[in-house]
Design an enzyme around this catalytic site. Structure first.
Site, PDB file in Angstrom:
ATOM      1  N   ASP A 209      53.313  -7.004  40.188  1.00 32.21           N
ATOM      2  CA  ASP A 209      53.782  -8.261  39.566  1.00 32.21           C
ATOM      3  C   ASP A 209      53.848  -7.297  37.140  1.00 32.21           C
ATOM      4  O   ASP A 209      53.350  -6.091  37.850  1.00 32.21           O
ATOM      5  CB  ASP A 209      52.339  -8.975  38.929  1.00 32.21           C
ATOM      6  CG  ASP A 209      52.696  -9.592  39.527  1.00 32.21           C
ATOM      7  OD1 ASP A 209      54.004  -9.836  40.311  1.00 32.21           O
ATOM      8  OD2 ASP A 209      51.998 -10.777  40.113  1.00 32.21           O
ATOM      9  N   LYS A 231      61.349  -7.885  37.846  1.00 31.74           N
ATOM     10  CA  LYS A 231      62.812  -8.341  37.866  1.00 31.74           C
ATOM     11  C   LYS A 231      63.734  -8.825  38.773  1.00 31.74           C
ATOM     12  O   LYS A 231      64.468  -8.835  38.804  1.00 31.74           O
ATOM     13  CB  LYS A 231      62.871  -6.525  37.063  1.00 31.74           C
ATOM     14  CG  LYS A 231      62.196  -5.896  37.038  1.00 31.74           C
ATOM     15  CD  LYS A 231      63.649  -4.735  36.050  1.00 31.74           C
ATOM     16  CE  LYS A 231      62.820  -3.884  35.309  1.00 31.74           C
ATOM     17  NZ  LYS A 231      62.023  -2.740  35.272  1.00 31.74           N
ATOM     18  N   MET A 346      47.244 -19.192  30.819  1.00 32.05           N
ATOM     19  CA  MET A 346      48.980 -19.280  30.007  1.00 32.05           C
ATOM     20  C   MET A 346      48.927 -20.937  29.690  1.00 32.05           C
ATOM     21  O   MET A 346      49.808 -21.645  29.459  1.00 32.05           O
ATOM     22  CB  MET A 346      49.741 -20.227  31.921  1.00 32.05           C
ATOM     23  CG  MET A 346      49.584 -18.847  32.484  1.00 32.05           C
ATOM     24  SD  MET A 346      50.289 -19.303  34.393  1.00 32.05           S
ATOM     25  CE  MET A 346      48.598 -20.145  35.588  1.00 32.05           C
TER      26      MET A 346
HETATM   27  C1  LIG Z   1      49.637 -16.124  36.154  1.00 31.52           C
HETATM   28  S1  LIG Z   1      48.648 -16.732  35.464  1.00 31.52           S
HETATM   29  C2  LIG Z   1      47.714 -15.179  36.510  1.00 31.52           C
HETATM   30  C3  LIG Z   1      46.021 -14.622  36.132  1.00 31.52           C
HETATM   31  C4  LIG Z   1      45.534 -13.691  37.227  1.00 31.52           C
HETATM   32  N1  LIG Z   1      45.740 -14.009  38.358  1.00 31.52           N
HETATM   33  C5  LIG Z   1      43.740 -13.380  36.833  1.00 31.52           C
HETATM   34  O1  LIG Z   1      43.509 -13.497  37.974  1.00 31.52           O
HETATM   35  O2  LIG Z   1      43.199 -13.496  35.851  1.00 31.52           O
HETATM   36  C6  LIG Z   1      48.764 -15.121  34.311  1.00 31.52           C
HETATM   37  C7  LIG Z   1      47.973 -15.874  32.705  1.00 31.52           C
HETATM   38  O3  LIG Z   1      46.393 -15.357  32.726  1.00 31.52           O
HETATM   39  C8  LIG Z   1      46.282 -14.736  31.922  1.00 31.52           C
HETATM   40  N2  LIG Z   1      45.777 -12.949  31.510  1.00 31.52           N
HETATM   41  C9  LIG Z   1      46.278 -12.462  32.266  1.00 31.52           C
HETATM   42  N3  LIG Z   1      45.664 -10.864  31.977  1.00 31.52           N
HETATM   43  C10 LIG Z   1      45.648 -11.304  30.995  1.00 31.52           C
HETATM   44  C11 LIG Z   1      44.759 -10.285  30.102  1.00 31.52           C
HETATM   45  N4  LIG Z   1      44.963  -9.191  29.760  1.00 31.52           N
HETATM   46  N5  LIG Z   1      44.418 -10.921  28.574  1.00 31.52           N
HETATM   47  C12 LIG Z   1      44.984 -12.169  28.370  1.00 31.52           C
HETATM   48  N6  LIG Z   1      44.787 -13.144  29.066  1.00 31.52           N
HETATM   49  C13 LIG Z   1      45.493 -12.628  30.531  1.00 31.52           C
HETATM   50  C14 LIG Z   1      46.899 -15.417  30.605  1.00 31.52           C
HETATM   51  O4  LIG Z   1      46.394 -16.204  30.630  1.00 31.52           O
HETATM   52  C15 LIG Z   1      48.460 -15.597  32.002  1.00 31.52           C
HETATM   53  O5  LIG Z   1      49.303 -15.854  31.102  1.00 31.52           O
END
Ligand SMILES: C[S@@+](CC[C@H](N)C(=O)[O-])C[C@H]1O[C@@H](n2cnc3c(N)ncnc32)[C@H](O)[C@@H]1O
Length: 416
Positions: A209, A231, A346
């Protein structure tokens, strides 16, 4: 005369093992006995909190007194984990009388059995005896563990040949492929789990991802096929179908595919859909949970999602749809009535609407709030604000995704 020990794998399931002593040594020994399914009887006037927790959970029997010979009735093995050499010798003597093997923490030379240093890889157990020197045994065990970490497949089998081997004709024939859904953690490459990392080093194909830590990908073997899932063209649902198809096709062709996902695969990660697609195609799947950003991002900003006396709950919610969107599954009005911590993933695009809805339904605009961008990476940014102002502050500070929004009194809990 000293002679070599005779190695055995004891099959202890349902068999009585007596552990005498309730201190640090017993605390270390008991988990492996329970893991082997042994019926453990612990004899000790007092226990460490860790042992007591296992007793409370009904995992073992405890008699709260000193050892008596009848404790060994029906025992197959005894572990003596007491400091007092006289007490240890008397247990040992009773065990010898009854022909029960006895491990002694206080005196290895007086013991009739030694516990080895152990490393486990799926069903494979490697046990090392160091000729009576536990440090030597541990050093050898560590070296073997490191070696096996890259040589053994997750099921403990020798690895199937890589694609590179296959193309050079050194394979022994077709093999069964499989998929691992691995959580890569929030951003810091060191926050992947040990198991996730091991599987990654064994992969033939990695489907990654956008949010997975780049450094993890840097360390892949050169012959690994890397598919950048971000991509893949088409809209979100077509792209997901494409990803599912790639996982299934590669696995059916015999590859070990690691689907590497940011955070945890099952927290807004669509891991469930991928699992179902693989299951429908008969492809075996291993799921390796990851450190989710919903907890790790607040933690990286000094915010515990719960704190004694401050929050007894935390709720993780997706803000990708506006509160009034017909497709939204979130009861923002109900969330406004909670007192605990709200973690929004998100949610930057809809933050103004979300905060307004929470306030309209009763959450105080003074409630502390924070935004953590790119948590656990070198570019992490943190904004502290209040529920009433965070949406405007976010724009002024030009924070961007990926970011987590935290709402609740925990935001200030560790401020001194
Ligand atoms: C599609 S979700 C996936 C979440 C992921 N599966 C998890 O458990 O962290 C993506 C969202 O996770 C959050 N996110 C993921 N990595 C992050 C990080 N390093 N810092 C802040 N927010 C993060 C954000 O809100 C982002 O928009």
């Amino acid at each position: 005369m000293t002679s070599n020990p005779y190695p055995l794998g004891l099959r202890l399931h349902g068999r009585r093992v007596v552990v005498v002593g309730g201190g640090a040594v017993a605390t270390r020994r008991v988990p492996a006995l329970l893991d082997a399914g042994a019926d453990v009887l612990l004899v000790a006037p007092e226990l460490t909190p860790a042992l007591r927790a296992r007793v409370d959970a009904g995992r073992l029997h405890w008699v709260s007194r000193r050892f008596v010979p009848e404790d060994l009735d029906g025992a197959w093995l005894v572990q003596v984990a007491v400091d007092d050499p006289m007490a240890a010798a008397s247990v040992s003597a009773v065990a010898a009388e009854r022909r029960i093997f006895c491990v002694r923490a206080d005196d290895r030379t007086a013991a009739t059995a030694w516990t080895p240093a152990v490393t486990r890889h799926g069903p494979v157990t490697v046990a090392v005896l160091g000729g009576g020197d536990p440090r030597r045994a541990m050093t050898v065990r560590d070296a073997i563990r490191d070696l096996l970490a890259v040589r053994l497949a997750p099921d403990g089998n020798a690895p199937t040949p890589s694609r590179a081997d296959a193309s050079t004709g050194t394979t022994a024939g077709p093999r069964a492929g499989r998929v691992a859904l691995v959580g890569a953690g929030p951003g810091d490459p060191e926050l992947i789990t040990v198991k996730g990392w091991r599987l990654l080093t064994e992969a033939d194909v990695v489907v990654a991802d956008r949010l997975v830590p780049g450094l993890l990908l840097d360390e892949l073997r050169p012959d690994v096929e890397l598919v950048d899932a971000s991509k893949i063209p088409y809209g979100p649902s077509r792209a997901q179908e494409e990803i599912n198809q790639i996982l299934v096709d590669r696995a059916l062709a015999g590859a070990f595919v690691v689907r590497l996902k940011g955070g945890d695969p099952y927290v807004f990660g669509r891991g469930g859909e991928e699992l179902l697609a693989c299951a429908a195609a008969g492809v075996p799947v291993t799921v390796v949970p990851g450190v989710t950003s919903s907890i790790a991002a607040p933690a990286a900003a000094g915010i515990p999602v719960t704190h004694r006396g401050v929050a007894h709950e935390f709720t993780v919610v997706s803000g990708h749809l506006a509160p009034d969107a017909p497709a939204s599954l979130v009861r923002w009005d109900a969330l406004a009535g909670l007192h605990g911590t709200l973690v929004i993933l998100m949610g930057l695009k809809n933050l103004a609407a979300i905060t307004a809805t929470l306030i309209a339904h009763g959450r105080s605009p003074q409630t502390p709030a924070a935004v953590v961008q790119e948590a656990t990476t070198g570019t992490q940014r943190v904004l502290r604000s209040t529920l009433g102002e965070v949406a405007a502050d976010l724009l002024a500070a030009d924070l961007r995704p990926p970011a987590v929004v935290v709402v609740g009194d925990v935001v200030d809990a560790l401020d001194s």
